[in-house]
Design an enzyme around this catalytic site. Structure first.
Site, PDB file in Angstrom:
ATOM      1  N   ALA A 167      18.551 -37.191 -50.788  1.00 32.53           N
ATOM      2  CA  ALA A 167      19.007 -35.974 -51.465  1.00 32.53           C
ATOM      3  C   ALA A 167      18.599 -34.638 -50.842  1.00 32.53           C
ATOM      4  O   ALA A 167      19.237 -33.622 -51.111  1.00 32.53           O
ATOM      5  CB  ALA A 167      18.521 -36.011 -52.910  1.00 32.53           C
ATOM      6  N   PRO A 180      18.065 -31.374 -48.513  1.00 27.08           N
ATOM      7  CA  PRO A 180      17.393 -30.361 -49.352  1.00 27.08           C
ATOM      8  C   PRO A 180      18.030 -30.137 -50.724  1.00 27.08           C
ATOM      9  O   PRO A 180      17.550 -29.299 -51.474  1.00 27.08           O
ATOM     10  CB  PRO A 180      17.495 -29.097 -48.500  1.00 27.08           C
ATOM     11  CG  PRO A 180      18.752 -29.283 -47.705  1.00 27.08           C
ATOM     12  CD  PRO A 180      18.851 -30.751 -47.416  1.00 27.08           C
ATOM     13  N   GLU A 238      14.328 -38.902 -52.211  1.00 29.25           N
ATOM     14  CA  GLU A 238      14.121 -38.398 -50.846  1.00 29.25           C
ATOM     15  C   GLU A 238      12.820 -38.984 -50.302  1.00 29.25           C
ATOM     16  O   GLU A 238      11.795 -38.921 -50.956  1.00 29.25           O
ATOM     17  CB  GLU A 238      14.077 -36.865 -50.831  1.00 29.25           C
ATOM     18  CG  GLU A 238      13.648 -36.234 -49.521  1.00 29.25           C
ATOM     19  CD  GLU A 238      14.503 -36.643 -48.320  1.00 29.25           C
ATOM     20  OE1 GLU A 238      15.735 -36.625 -48.406  1.00 29.25           O
ATOM     21  OE2 GLU A 238      13.902 -36.993 -47.274  1.00 29.25           O
ATOM     22  N   ASP A 264      24.689 -39.959 -48.997  1.00 28.06           N
ATOM     23  CA  ASP A 264      24.981 -38.985 -47.937  1.00 28.06           C
ATOM     24  C   ASP A 264      24.005 -39.342 -46.809  1.00 28.06           C
ATOM     25  O   ASP A 264      22.936 -38.761 -46.696  1.00 28.06           O
ATOM     26  CB  ASP A 264      24.732 -37.579 -48.496  1.00 28.06           C
ATOM     27  CG  ASP A 264      25.074 -36.493 -47.507  1.00 28.06           C
ATOM     28  OD1 ASP A 264      26.089 -36.625 -46.812  1.00 28.06           O
ATOM     29  OD2 ASP A 264      24.318 -35.504 -47.433  1.00 28.06           O
ATOM     30  N   CYS A 270      27.562 -36.611 -41.700  1.00 28.65           N
ATOM     31  CA  CYS A 270      28.054 -35.471 -40.919  1.00 28.65           C
ATOM     32  C   CYS A 270      28.240 -35.931 -39.471  1.00 28.65           C
ATOM     33  O   CYS A 270      27.899 -35.226 -38.537  1.00 28.65           O
ATOM     34  CB  CYS A 270      27.127 -34.260 -41.039  1.00 28.65           C
ATOM     35  SG  CYS A 270      25.427 -34.572 -40.578  1.00 28.65           S
TER      36      CYS A 270
END
Ligand code: SAM
Length: 288
Positions: A111, A113, A134, A177, A228
């Site tokens: 998670a 930042p 995290e 993510d 990404c």
């Protein structure tokens, strides 16, 4: 030619590689999201207008804006008060596809930042039951800071390795993510440290986290997997290997209007690096 450029050319061929490298060569303007958990879009536009600061709307998301005046905005009280959050446009996509709703239990596995955690929170009107995980201690501190500043008070934040979460837990929705090579994020001033060895390490981590996500997801539940990166190894190839074994499949999504894309697996979205967008991959998945 760098190792990354060679691999991209192999995977995409000359024409699409040309688009990717052109996207790497442009300096993107900053973008921000109005934190609708704390304020409204008209209020932020009014406060920016008072200071003569310009921000341009993005058609596919009413809370998203592009600006050339990042430093001026960061100096304003509205920034310190968590009314806006600077975030790349591409990285606003996964929470929109996950579509969190009030009362749903949602796990944000990796998670910090906290851009997507706070976006999930705002999209659910602060009413989803979000757990944000995290592993890195310093980045976890950053996550806590952002949750507080953005007023995401009802998020449960865990400083732990998500691949070791107790499997008695289960969630209606999961966002993974995933940590990745960042091959979508190259700009004229930021390169990524790429090597085959690093790609392999990322893939091992992605595989472990995706397997775990699919075990923690309720039957009939949906998840979003994003990176990404535009490399197929970290995206479509990984999903193709793991989803069938877990009884899961892709739920087709389409790119929102005007977002430039690359050819990727059917029903998924691979954003092409370009003037406004960093390279990004998003897939929506259902566990049957
Ligand atoms: N979702 C974040 C956002 O929108 O602000 C960005 C996440 S970043 C792509 C990936 C994060 O995963 C990093 O902060 C990294 O420290 C974290 N991470 C890597 N391995 C992890 C693990 N096993 N468990 C939990 N977090 C992990």
């Amino acid at each position: 030619m760098t190792e990354l450029a060679e691999l991209l050319q192999q995977e995409y061929g000359g024409r699409e590689y040309g688009l990717i490298s052109a996207g790497y060569a442009v300096e993107r303007p900053a973008s921000f999201r109005v934190n609708t958990g704390k304020t409204t879009v008209p209020e932020v536009l009014r406060l920016l207008g008072e200071k003569g600061i310009a921000a341009e709307a993005v058609g596919w998301y009413g809370a998203a804006f592009v600006t050339r005046e990042e430093e001026a905005i960061r100096a304003l009280p509205l920034y310190r008060d968590g009314m806006v959050y600077f975030q790349s446009l591409s990285s606003m996509l996964p929470p929109l596809y996950l579509a969190p709703a009030a009362g749903e239990s949602i796990l944000d596995m990796t998670a910090a930042p906290g851009g997507k955690t706070t976006e999930l929170y705002a999209l659910s009107g602060g009413k989803a039951l979000i757990t944000a995980c995290e592993r890195d201690k310093i980045r976890f501190g950053r996550l806590k800071f952002n949750l507080e500043r953005q007023g995401a008070t009802r998020v449960t934040a865990l400083n732990c390795d998500a691949s070791r979460l107790d499997e008695f837990l289960s969630f209606d929705k999961i966002l993974l993510d995933a940590p990745c090579t960042g091959s979508g994020t190259v700009t004229p001033h930021t390169s990524v440290r790429f090597s085959r060895d690093y790609l392999n390490r990322c893939m091992r981590l992605q595989e472990a986290l995706l397997g775990k996500a699919l075990r923690l997801l309720k039957r009939g539940g949906t998840m979003v997997y994003s990176t990404c990166s535009v490399l197929r190894e970290e995206n479509g190839e990984l999903l193709g290997r793991i989803l069938p074994k877990a009884g899961a499949e892709i739920v087709p999504i389409a790119p929102f209007g005007g977002i430039p894309t690359l050819v990727g697996p059917e029903g998924t979205v691979t954003v092409c690096p370009s003037e406004l967008y960093e390279g990004f991959f998003v897939a929506k998945i259902i566990k049957k």
